[in-house]
Motif scaffolding. Structure first.
Motif, PDB file in Angstrom:
ATOM      1  N   TYR A 132       0.828  -1.216   0.000  1.00 53.02           N
ATOM      2  CA  TYR A 132       0.000   0.000   0.000  1.00 53.02           C
ATOM      3  C   TYR A 132       0.861   1.265   0.000  1.00 53.02           C
ATOM      4  O   TYR A 132       0.683   2.159   0.837  1.00 53.02           O
ATOM      5  N   LYS A 182      -3.834   2.865   5.279  1.00 51.49           N
ATOM      6  CA  LYS A 182      -3.793   1.431   5.030  1.00 51.49           C
ATOM      7  C   LYS A 182      -2.540   0.797   5.622  1.00 51.49           C
ATOM      8  O   LYS A 182      -2.594  -0.304   6.191  1.00 51.49           O
ATOM      9  N   LYS A 221      -2.950   0.406   9.304  1.00 51.34           N
ATOM     10  CA  LYS A 221      -3.865  -0.699   9.594  1.00 51.34           C
ATOM     11  C   LYS A 221      -3.171  -2.048   9.459  1.00 51.34           C
ATOM     12  O   LYS A 221      -3.320  -2.934  10.311  1.00 51.34           O
ATOM     13  N   ASP A 234      -0.150   5.096   0.846  1.00 53.64           N
ATOM     14  CA  ASP A 234      -1.425   5.163   1.574  1.00 53.64           C
ATOM     15  C   ASP A 234      -1.150   4.967   3.066  1.00 53.64           C
ATOM     16  O   ASP A 234      -1.059   3.845   3.558  1.00 53.64           O
ATOM     17  N   ILE A 250     -10.428  -2.194   5.109  1.00 51.36           N
ATOM     18  CA  ILE A 250      -9.078  -1.758   4.754  1.00 51.36           C
ATOM     19  C   ILE A 250      -9.076  -0.369   4.132  1.00 51.36           C
ATOM     20  O   ILE A 250      -8.125   0.394   4.296  1.00 51.36           O
ATOM     21  N   THR A 251     -10.160   0.014   3.441  1.00 47.57           N
ATOM     22  CA  THR A 251     -10.204   1.335   2.805  1.00 47.57           C
ATOM     23  C   THR A 251     -10.408   2.449   3.815  1.00 47.57           C
ATOM     24  O   THR A 251     -10.006   3.582   3.584  1.00 47.57           O
TER      25      THR A 251
END
Length: 349
Positions: free
Chosen positions: A223, A229, A232, A226, A294-295
């Motif tokens: 990712y 993400k 996470k 990002d 996840i988004t």
């Protein structure tokens, strides 16, 4: 009626497959030893081929002798002529039999007497290729010509040779796969997607789990760009590994995935609050980070957008990661782990 679930396949380089099987089975062998033994075995096979070809020549000569005797012998045939024809015919049969059945030879004539046609690591090869021999896995050779009778199921490259069920019946298999004559050819192994008890996946094994945060930081392609993400995923890796380690140390069962999901959700909220207080994320990013999907996007209330996702949980990606089946993370992370720790992906038994 629901469609039957199809088995997902994985395509990996043959050497990587062998290393993985050696690791899984704890075999006292290395890919280097297998290749060296295959080279030695291939040299023995060359001797066998030379001697088998010589036997075919002798068989043809004996057959010509028998035929020539029949042509030039006077009629009626003398006992000597008959005996010579029988002897020549018998020798021709024996020479042809051994010449054509060279793969069954257990001995060949070396420089200093009879030598065994044997590969030193054959027992290890039998173990490594057991799943191929049983038909569960397949080995394919990529066609150098660019055309083949079939193709690999993942990369769709042309294939000119396939080894599968019953492959170990071929006594020269190790030379064909690892010998010097095929060293420039590319072989791939086709296996079903790895399955097993989720908490035994190698990421959660102590030898890897202890390094997971650092290994993740060394894998910027996960990712890339990002921030939410990546936070996470890093949090997810840590929480799963910590849960498995704690449960195993206490001797408690580790089958409750819902407990890990709850711990992950709580950890996300704590991390989001910490980063927001430190000014590293804004209010929107904090809300995104707290969500399980996840988004990080808020769930949609539009039936047109949700009708196709009924029953799909926001933590589905997290559950897949636990089981080692979330490719956006596991694929690049596995490459880093292999380079850094020389550990291959799989389930720890």
């Amino acid at each position: 009626m629901a469609k039957p679930r199809t088995t997902k396949l994985i395509e990996i380089d043959l050497n990587a497959y062998v290393e993985q099987r050696i690791s899984e089975l704890g075999l006292p062998a290395t890919i280097g030893e297998i290749e060296a033994s295959a080279d030695t075995f291939e040299a023995k096979i060359e001797w066998v081929n030379h001697e088998a070809n010589a036997l075919l020549v002798l068989g043809a000569s004996a057959l010509l002798l028998a035929g020539g005797t029949a042509l030039i012998a006077r009629s009626p045939l003398s006992l000597l002529d008959i005996a010579l024809m029988i002897l020549a015919g018998t020798l021709a049969f024996v020479f042809f039999l051994f010449g054509f059945r060279r793969r069954s030879w257990s001995r060949y004539l070396g420089k200093w007497g009879l030598k065994p046609v044997h590969c030193e690591v054959q027992s290890a090869i039998d173990d490594v290729l057991d799943k191929v021999d049983s038909g569960n896995h397949t080995i394919m050779r990529i066609a150098a010509s660019g055309t083949g009778t079939t193709a690999t199921p993942i990369s769709h490259r042309p294939v000119d040779l396939v080894h599968g069920k019953g492959c170990l019946a071929n006594p020269w298999l190790i030379a064909e796969l690892f010998g010097r004559s095929n060293s420039s050819r590319e072989f791939v192994a086709i296996t079903p997607e790895a399955t097993g008890v989720w908490f035994n996946f190698y990421l959660w094994n102590p030898s890897v789990a202890a390094h997971l945060p650092d290994l993740f930081d060394r894998t910027p392609e996960i990712y890339a760009g990002d921030k939410i993400k990546r936070i996470k995923v890093r949090t997810a890796l840590r929480e799963i590994a910590d849960y498995v380690a704690t449960q195993k140390q206490s001797g408690k069962p580790t089958t409750r995935k819902d407990l890990v999901v709850s711990a992950f959700e709580k950890a996300l909220k704590i991390e989001a609050a910490r980063l927001r207080t430190a000014g590293e994320i804004d209010d929107l990013e904090e809300r995104q980070l707290c969500r399980l999907n996840i988004t990080g996007e808020a769930p949609s209330n539009d039936p047109a957008e949700t009708s196709g996702n009924r029953g799909r949980k926001p933590e589905s990606w997290f559950l897949n990661l636990m089981s080692g089946q979330y490719a956006p993370v596991t694929r690049p992370l596995s490459e880093t782990i292999r380079n850094e720790l020389n550990v291959l992906p799989g389930f720890i038994v």
